[in-house]
Design a protein around this motif. Structure first.
Motif, mmCIF file in Angstrom:
data_model
loop_
_atom_site.group_PDB
_atom_site.id
_atom_site.type_symbol
_atom_site.label_atom_id
_atom_site.label_comp_id
_atom_site.label_asym_id
_atom_site.label_seq_id
_atom_site.Cartn_x
_atom_site.Cartn_y
_atom_site.Cartn_z
ATOM 1 N N SER A 1 0.805 -0.119 10.853
ATOM 2 C CA SER A 1 -0.529 0.456 10.666
ATOM 3 C C SER A 1 -0.567 1.187 9.326
ATOM 4 O O SER A 1 0.457 1.501 8.731
ATOM 5 N N LEU A 2 -1.780 1.442 8.846
ATOM 6 C CA LEU A 2 -1.930 2.163 7.582
ATOM 7 C C LEU A 2 -1.450 3.595 7.731
ATOM 8 O O LEU A 2 -1.708 4.261 8.721
ATOM 9 N N THR A 3 -0.760 4.074 6.756
ATOM 10 C CA THR A 3 -0.335 5.472 6.766
ATOM 11 C C THR A 3 -1.466 6.360 6.292
ATOM 12 O O THR A 3 -2.467 5.875 5.752
ATOM 13 N N ILE B 1 0.820 -1.211 0.000
ATOM 14 C CA ILE B 1 0.000 0.000 0.000
ATOM 15 C C ILE B 1 0.855 1.262 0.000
ATOM 16 O O ILE B 1 0.691 2.132 -0.829
ATOM 17 N N CYS B 2 1.816 1.346 0.934
ATOM 18 C CA CYS B 2 2.582 2.588 1.077
ATOM 19 C C CYS B 2 4.055 2.436 0.732
ATOM 20 O O CYS B 2 4.805 3.380 0.842
ATOM 21 N N SER C 1 -4.623 5.506 3.719
ATOM 22 C CA SER C 1 -6.013 5.763 4.085
ATOM 23 C C SER C 1 -6.705 6.616 3.031
ATOM 24 O O SER C 1 -7.858 6.382 2.674
ATOM 25 N N SER C 2 -5.996 7.616 2.507
ATOM 26 C CA SER C 2 -6.608 8.462 1.487
ATOM 27 C C SER C 2 -6.813 7.683 0.191
ATOM 28 O O SER C 2 -7.783 7.909 -0.520
ATOM 29 N N LEU C 3 -5.901 6.751 -0.132
ATOM 30 C CA LEU C 3 -6.082 5.920 -1.320
ATOM 31 C C LEU C 3 -7.320 5.041 -1.184
ATOM 32 O O LEU C 3 -8.096 4.889 -2.121
ATOM 33 N N ILE C 4 -7.508 4.479 -0.021
ATOM 34 C CA ILE C 4 -8.667 3.629 0.226
ATOM 35 C C ILE C 4 -9.947 4.460 0.141
ATOM 36 O O ILE C 4 -10.928 4.047 -0.460
#
Length: 90
Positions: free
Chosen positions: A31-33, A10-11, A37-40
């Motif tokens: 954890s998600l960066t 993802i990142c 989160s903005s991509l999701i």
């Protein structure tokens, strides 16, 4: 002890995976960066509504048939239709 290096899908964050329970360095929880989160969030957003069609000619009505098949053909404001008549428009 052998360590495997991988990157987050993802990142693209560098991850270290240690084999065995006695790893010499503790690994923090991943954890998600904010970027991920903005991509999701953007992937789940509904598509933008389409723009309304722009009139491309005279208003709807019967006009001389450009195909020459009938005396008059209906122009719907955007396209010629299959509707024809022999009676002149009034």
């Amino acid at each position: 002890m052998r360590a495997l290096a991988k990157k987050c899908r993802i990142c693209n964050h560098q991850l270290s995976l240690h084999q065995g329970a006695d790893a010499s360095t503790p690994q923090p929880a991943v954890s998600l960066t904010q970027r991920a989160s903005s991509l999701i969030a953007s992937a789940s957003a509904p598509p933008a509504p389409a723009a309304p069609p722009v009139a491309s000619g005279p208003p709807a009505g019967f006009y001389p048939d450009p195909q020459g098949i009938a005396p008059y053909r209906w122009w719907n404001g955007q396209d010629w239709t299959e509707h024809t008549t022999t009676t002149p428009p009034q």
